[in-house]
Enzyme design. Sequence first.
Site, short mmCIF file in Angstrom:
data_model
loop_
_atom_site.label_atom_id
_atom_site.label_comp_id
_atom_site.label_asym_id
_atom_site.label_seq_id
_atom_site.Cartn_x
_atom_site.Cartn_y
_atom_site.Cartn_z
N ASP A 1 -6.96 -4.62 9.91
CA ASP A 1 -6.25 -3.36 9.68
C ASP A 1 -7.02 -2.18 10.27
O ASP A 1 -7.92 -1.64 9.64
CB ASP A 1 -6.00 -3.14 8.18
N TRP B 1 0.86 -1.17 0.00
CA TRP B 1 0.00 0.00 0.00
C TRP B 1 0.91 1.22 0.00
O TRP B 1 1.85 1.30 0.78
CB TRP B 1 -0.92 0.05 1.23
N ASP C 1 -9.53 -3.26 1.31
CA ASP C 1 -9.64 -2.76 2.68
C ASP C 1 -11.06 -2.23 2.84
O ASP C 1 -11.52 -1.39 2.06
CB ASP C 1 -8.59 -1.66 2.92
N ASP D 1 -10.14 3.49 9.65
CA ASP D 1 -9.42 2.54 10.49
C ASP D 1 -9.92 2.40 11.92
O ASP D 1 -9.13 2.24 12.84
CB ASP D 1 -7.93 2.91 10.52
N HIS E 1 -8.52 -6.49 4.11
CA HIS E 1 -8.15 -5.74 5.31
C HIS E 1 -9.45 -5.42 6.02
O HIS E 1 -10.22 -4.58 5.57
CB HIS E 1 -7.40 -4.45 4.95
N ASP F 1 -12.47 8.59 8.59
CA ASP F 1 -11.46 7.61 9.02
C ASP F 1 -11.80 6.21 8.52
O ASP F 1 -12.94 5.77 8.60
CB ASP F 1 -11.39 7.59 10.54
N HIS G 1 -11.82 1.47 2.47
CA HIS G 1 -11.26 2.17 1.31
C HIS G 1 -12.22 2.32 0.13
O HIS G 1 -11.80 2.41 -1.02
CB HIS G 1 -9.99 1.46 0.82
N LYS H 1 -7.07 2.45 -2.56
CA LYS H 1 -7.73 3.33 -1.59
C LYS H 1 -8.50 4.40 -2.35
O LYS H 1 -8.15 4.76 -3.47
CB LYS H 1 -6.68 3.96 -0.67
N GLU I 1 -2.94 -3.05 -2.63
CA GLU I 1 -4.11 -2.48 -1.94
C GLU I 1 -4.47 -1.08 -2.45
O GLU I 1 -3.65 -0.17 -2.44
CB GLU I 1 -3.81 -2.41 -0.43
#
Length: 422
Positions: free
Chosen positions: A330, A189, A263, A300, A290, A298, A266, A232, A230
């Site tokens: 993640d 990433w 992810d 995460d 992920h 955010d 993402h 995003k 990965e």
Amino acid sequence: MQNVSSITKAYEHARQRYADFGVDTERAIETLLRMSLSIHCWQGDDVGGFEKPSATLSGGGILATGNYPGKARTIEELRMDLKKAYALIPGAHRLNLHAMYGDFRGAPVDRNEIETKHFQSWIDWAKQEGLKLDFNATCFSHPKADSGYTLSSKDKSIRGFWIEHVRRCRKISAAMGKELNSPCIHNIWIPDGSKDMPMDRFTHRALLTESLDEIFERGYDASVMKDSIESKLFGIGSEAFVVGSHEFYLGYALSRKKMPCLDMGHYHPTESVADKISALLQFVDELLLHVSRGIRWDSDHVVIVNDDLRALAEEIVRSSALGRVHVALDYFDASMNRVGAWVIGARATLKAFLWALLEPREHLRAFENQGNYFSRLALLDEAKSLPFGAVWDYVCLRAEVPSGEDWLREVQRYEKEVLSKR
Ligand code: RNT
Ligand code: ZN
């Protein structure tokens, strides 16, 4: 606190109840306990790493917020905390390392100079703990990432630096996979992108293609390492343009036979990552996930059991794809007990998979094939009140980890005895 006999009794009742729906709970439990999540080391220290004392995450489109006391400051502390977390998660799991977590023993080298020897103590520790390893190049928190571009930089020397870093990371991954007898997934990433509208998206993407091709020139046997890439949607400071977008990496993965990494944080908030699984599996052999939880800007937050996570697990199980989808965690939250954050997310992910494995699939499929959509919907909703919790507690009992909420006390005790003294 429940005792063994109340857990077993409740499970016995649940087993029969699920059997009424044609579900074999024993089989579901065995399948679940064979699953291995890749647990991310970076929740333990807010994505800091050990290149220098008190390193912090910088730049790179990602951000850890919060200042909760007790974060791991050394490799020893991180290993201790990880050990605590693993002891509260049912099953045998992997460890996902980032290149900046090397064991540099006071003599750090730059990212374009790292070698397997810097990770030997991790390999040895993993062996001792019965863990397998996965790995990630670290293309952020570094002066050579400050311009916002790494592998797609227009500056040839910057590009060269990061190409060398990632090449070395793949080599280290291969060594990890070989020594631990399990293919190490190396994920790429990169933070590349820009805050405001660029005039030239094309050149950055062409450069990223070129850099990746150079990186992947060297092939490794899939028995030792596998590559994933990965994408995003946007990051902090890369709101207007992300070089490695979903379309970019999907095209790259399909044309170069690499594994896409999805992810959960993402994508556009209303886009279902779960729905992508069966689409992608028509064209790629394997996928990396992920598991994360996006909230507003955010991507995460600590993972909990929610509709998105359940849908993801259901799609994997319904597609009989447990063997083709690798599940990594993640997320990073610096505002709470970090060991607790690991355990919440790992247990939530396993719960979602258990939930999916306990779905009355055969009955639901039969209704669907008959065109009986009323019954399909009704049963889907009725299944929500089946005694799932009793099966989960029994899983924990069988795996010899605390059931129900009993693990909270363990984390609290660890905080009092260990974390609060840091
Ligand atoms: C960032 C990506 C990436 C990182 C880790 C630390 O948006 O999700 O996977 O979180 O490499
Ligand atoms: Zn990720």
